[in-house]
Write a protein that holds these residues in place. Structure first.
Motif, PDB file in Angstrom:
ATOM      1  N   ILE A  34       5.013  63.127  11.839  1.00 13.82           N
ATOM      2  CA  ILE A  34       6.402  63.464  12.166  1.00 13.82           C
ATOM      3  C   ILE A  34       6.429  64.151  13.525  1.00 13.82           C
ATOM      4  N   GLU A  35       7.268  63.643  14.406  1.00 12.41           N
ATOM      5  CA  GLU A  35       7.469  64.275  15.703  1.00 12.41           C
ATOM      6  C   GLU A  35       8.739  65.129  15.629  1.00 12.41           C
ATOM      7  N   VAL A  36       8.629  66.391  16.016  1.00 13.21           N
ATOM      8  CA  VAL A  36       9.778  67.296  16.017  1.00 13.21           C
ATOM      9  C   VAL A  36      10.161  67.587  17.465  1.00 13.21           C
ATOM     10  N   ARG A  37      11.403  67.282  17.812  1.00 18.18           N
ATOM     11  CA  ARG A  37      11.938  67.569  19.148  1.00 18.18           C
ATOM     12  C   ARG A  37      13.003  68.644  18.993  1.00 18.18           C
ATOM     13  N   CYS A  38      12.743  69.798  19.558  1.00 20.03           N
ATOM     14  CA  CYS A  38      13.601  70.967  19.350  1.00 20.03           C
ATOM     15  C   CYS A  38      14.121  71.490  20.683  1.00 20.03           C
ATOM     16  N   MET A  39      15.433  71.732  20.766  1.00 24.37           N
ATOM     17  CA  MET A  39      16.033  72.191  22.018  1.00 24.37           C
ATOM     18  C   MET A  39      15.762  73.662  22.292  1.00 24.37           C
ATOM     19  N   SER A  40      15.704  74.459  21.262  1.00 26.18           N
ATOM     20  CA  SER A  40      15.576  75.906  21.423  1.00 26.18           C
ATOM     21  C   SER A  40      14.111  76.331  21.435  1.00 26.18           C
ATOM     22  N   ASP A  41      13.678  76.988  22.514  1.00 26.58           N
ATOM     23  CA  ASP A  41      12.306  77.490  22.571  1.00 26.58           C
ATOM     24  C   ASP A  41      12.053  78.547  21.497  1.00 26.58           C
ATOM     25  N   THR A  42      13.067  79.355  21.221  1.00 27.22           N
ATOM     26  CA  THR A  42      12.937  80.400  20.206  1.00 27.22           C
ATOM     27  C   THR A  42      12.725  79.792  18.825  1.00 27.22           C
ATOM     28  N   LEU A  43      13.547  78.797  18.506  1.00 25.54           N
ATOM     29  CA  LEU A  43      13.409  78.124  17.217  1.00 25.54           C
ATOM     30  C   LEU A  43      12.100  77.361  17.149  1.00 25.54           C
ATOM     31  N   LEU A  44      11.718  76.717  18.247  1.00 23.63           N
ATOM     32  CA  LEU A  44      10.459  75.971  18.258  1.00 23.63           C
ATOM     33  C   LEU A  44       9.277  76.892  17.966  1.00 23.63           C
ATOM     34  N   ALA A  45       9.316  78.097  18.517  1.00 25.50           N
ATOM     35  CA  ALA A  45       8.231  79.053  18.259  1.00 25.50           C
ATOM     36  C   ALA A  45       8.134  79.379  16.775  1.00 25.50           C
ATOM     37  N   GLU A  46       9.285  79.508  16.112  1.00 29.43           N
ATOM     38  CA  GLU A  46       9.284  79.763  14.667  1.00 29.43           C
ATOM     39  C   GLU A  46       8.729  78.571  13.902  1.00 29.43           C
ATOM     40  N   LEU A  47       9.085  77.365  14.338  1.00 25.71           N
ATOM     41  CA  LEU A  47       8.589  76.166  13.670  1.00 25.71           C
ATOM     42  C   LEU A  47       7.076  76.026  13.868  1.00 25.71           C
ATOM     43  N   LEU A  48       6.594  76.340  15.071  1.00 27.83           N
ATOM     44  CA  LEU A  48       5.158  76.277  15.331  1.00 27.83           C
ATOM     45  C   LEU A  48       4.397  77.263  14.458  1.00 27.83           C
ATOM     46  N   ARG A  49       4.938  78.442  14.307  1.00 31.85           N
ATOM     47  CA  ARG A  49       4.314  79.458  13.448  1.00 31.85           C
ATOM     48  C   ARG A  49       4.299  78.984  11.996  1.00 31.85           C
ATOM     49  N   TYR A  50       5.398  78.421  11.554  1.00 27.08           N
ATOM     50  CA  TYR A  50       5.530  78.035  10.152  1.00 27.08           C
ATOM     51  C   TYR A  50       4.628  76.841   9.810  1.00 27.08           C
ATOM     52  N   PHE A  51       4.633  75.829  10.683  1.00 23.86           N
ATOM     53  CA  PHE A  51       3.905  74.582  10.404  1.00 23.86           C
ATOM     54  C   PHE A  51       2.516  74.551  11.032  1.00 23.86           C
ATOM     55  N   GLN A  52       1.980  75.702  11.399  1.00 22.99           N
ATOM     56  CA  GLN A  52       0.737  75.734  12.169  1.00 22.99           C
ATOM     57  C   GLN A  52      -0.406  74.974  11.508  1.00 22.99           C
ATOM     58  N   HIS A  53      -0.463  74.965  10.181  1.00 17.96           N
ATOM     59  CA  HIS A  53      -1.599  74.341   9.501  1.00 17.96           C
ATOM     60  C   HIS A  53      -1.503  72.821   9.424  1.00 17.96           C
ATOM     61  N   VAL A  54      -0.363  72.233   9.838  1.00 20.36           N
ATOM     62  CA  VAL A  54      -0.246  70.763   9.818  1.00 20.36           C
ATOM     63  C   VAL A  54       0.060  70.203  11.206  1.00 20.36           C
ATOM     64  N   ILE A  55      -0.009  71.040  12.245  1.00 18.18           N
ATOM     65  CA  ILE A  55       0.196  70.548  13.606  1.00 18.18           C
ATOM     66  C   ILE A  55      -0.995  69.663  13.997  1.00 18.18           C
ATOM     67  N   SER A  56      -0.688  68.503  14.579  1.00 16.79           N
ATOM     68  CA  SER A  56      -1.736  67.547  14.956  1.00 16.79           C
ATOM     69  C   SER A  56      -1.588  67.154  16.419  1.00 16.79           C
ATOM     70  N   ALA A  57      -2.594  66.488  16.933  1.00 12.74           N
ATOM     71  CA  ALA A  57      -2.566  66.042  18.328  1.00 12.74           C
ATOM     72  C   ALA A  57      -1.430  65.042  18.526  1.00 12.74           C
ATOM     73  N   PRO A  58      -0.834  65.013  19.699  1.00  9.31           N
ATOM     74  CA  PRO A  58       0.249  64.055  19.971  1.00  9.31           C
ATOM     75  C   PRO A  58      -0.209  62.626  19.690  1.00  9.31           C
ATOM     76  N   SER A  59       0.623  61.891  18.985  1.00  8.63           N
ATOM     77  CA  SER A  59       0.306  60.494  18.665  1.00  8.63           C
ATOM     78  C   SER A  59       1.612  59.763  18.381  1.00  8.63           C
ATOM     79  N   GLU A  60       1.519  58.476  18.172  1.00 10.73           N
ATOM     80  CA  GLU A  60       2.712  57.680  17.882  1.00 10.73           C
ATOM     81  C   GLU A  60       3.271  58.106  16.524  1.00 10.73           C
TER      82      GLU A  60
END
Length: 366
Positions: A34-60
């Motif tokens: 799943i690719e997440v495109r987020c406009m807000s840097d503040t919200l993106l930081a929260e999403l990165l913190r929350y989903f940190q254990h499933v973040i993967s390298a950029p891919s299709e």
């Protein structure tokens, strides 16, 4: 059906969507990217913190979730209230069906969503309600696997190397508290807190948790020494002074980050499911806690506690959306769980007793 099309909504949101400020982030769960495109840097930081254990390298990506901010649509969306589940009160969701999609409104917050083939867009006051964005991302995971024949269970779960235990029960019945107690056993991994996808794969039963961290009530916190410090000392002292019945029914949710509490490497969303507990115990019972095997086909009351409606965001492979009066597919659940040993937990609510029963079942000692 309204005169509004999916394309009308997509076009109306295009000027906002095309001003994306942040780089996309990829999440991978069960092989789904799943690719997440987020406009807000503040919200993106929260999403990165929350989903940190499933973040993967950029891919299709298999799908993209767009998270926008405030946006005015040049037309009126005629929302209709979505009926709550039995026992739930108040307005929560409203929906508007389009040609091949659906708009969903969170009534209390004003966050809106477009759900359609090829489009998953959240907009409105999204940065003020990150948990609704997190839920929307997780909904895409649930939708994808349910369209592939998995069933969604209202369950928490933990796993060992060769055992997987799911836990269902009525809301507030103690499944999160039980699951977190079982995390004290060496070798256990967190699978999920509230939604578990299950399918029968012939010689095994597959289970998949979504990356939704536990949102726990105060009663769970004050009865588990490991969770001390999760809330401030003054509030924790207030909670400890409450009567047990008042504490049990208090709705006050806190996010629990598994890695922070139990250490890194304790999350594994993929699992082989071997056993299923259904909590049918009571604080008013004078009988000791008892765990006994049951045949789910003969206990539709227990199956009801396991099944979970796909909800207003779910669109099937036939293009039809789930409605608030759609009937659950009972045979699909019985088939998915046919090789899983189901246990009914009855008697008085005793987490210590259930903890030791879990240690025995999982073949480990605390």
């Amino acid at each position: 059906m309204t005169g509004i099309s999916v394309q009308d909504v997509v076009d109306a949101l295009a000027p906002v969507r095309e001003t994306q400020a942040s780089d996309p982030v990829c999440l991978t769960v069960g092989g789904l990217v799943i690719e997440v495109r987020c406009m807000s840097d503040t919200l993106l930081a929260e999403l990165l913190r929350y989903f940190q254990h499933v973040i993967s390298a950029p891919s299709e990506p298999d799908l993209t979730v767009h998270v926008l901010g405030e946006a005015d649509l040049p037309f009126t969306v005629a929302y209709t209230d979505w009926a709550r589940e039995p026992g739930k009160t108040g307005r929560k969701d409203a929906v508007c069906d389009l040609d091949n999609g659906r708009m969903v409104l969170k009534v209390r917050t004003g966050v809106q969503f477009l759900q359609a083939p090829g489009w998953a867009i959240a907009f409105g006051p999204t940065k003020d309600y990150p948990n609704q964005v997190i839920n929307f991302v997780n909904t895409q995971i649930l939708n994808h696997f349910q369209r592939q024949g998995w069933v969604a269970c209202h369950a928490a779960a933990v796993r060992m190397a060769d055992k997987g235990l799911a836990i269902s029960g009525l809301s507030g019945g103690g499944k999160s508290t039980t699951m977190l107690r079982l995390m004290e056993i060496a070798g256990t991994h967190y699978v999920t807190n509230d939604r578990l996808l299950v399918r029968n794969a012939g010689n095994r039963t597959d289970a998949l948790g979504i990356p939704k961290l536990p949102r726990i009530n105060p009663g769970t916190i004050v009865t588990n020494a490991r969770l001390a410090g999760l809330i401030d000392e003054e509030r924790e002292e207030e909670l400890r002074n409450l009567e047990p019945d008042e504490l049990w029914h208090l709705e006050e949710k806190y996010d629990l980050f598994i890695d922070d509490i139990y250490g890194p490497g304790r999350i594994s969303h993929d699992a082989g499911l071997t056993d299923f507990w259904v909590l049918n115990w009571s604080r008013d019972s004078v009988e000791p806690t008892n765990v006994r095997q049951v045949n789910l086909e003969n206990r539709p009351d227990l199956l009801t506690a396991i099944m979970k409606s796909p909800g207003p965001f779910f669109q099937g492979t036939n293009g039809m959306f789930w409605t608030d009066h759609s009937e659950m597919d009972t045979p699909a659940y019985l088939n998915a769980l046919r090789d899983v040993q189901v246990w009914e937990v009855t008697g008085n609510i005793d987490f210590d007793a259930l903890f030791h029963a879990g240690a025995d079942l999982l073949g480990q000692k605390p």
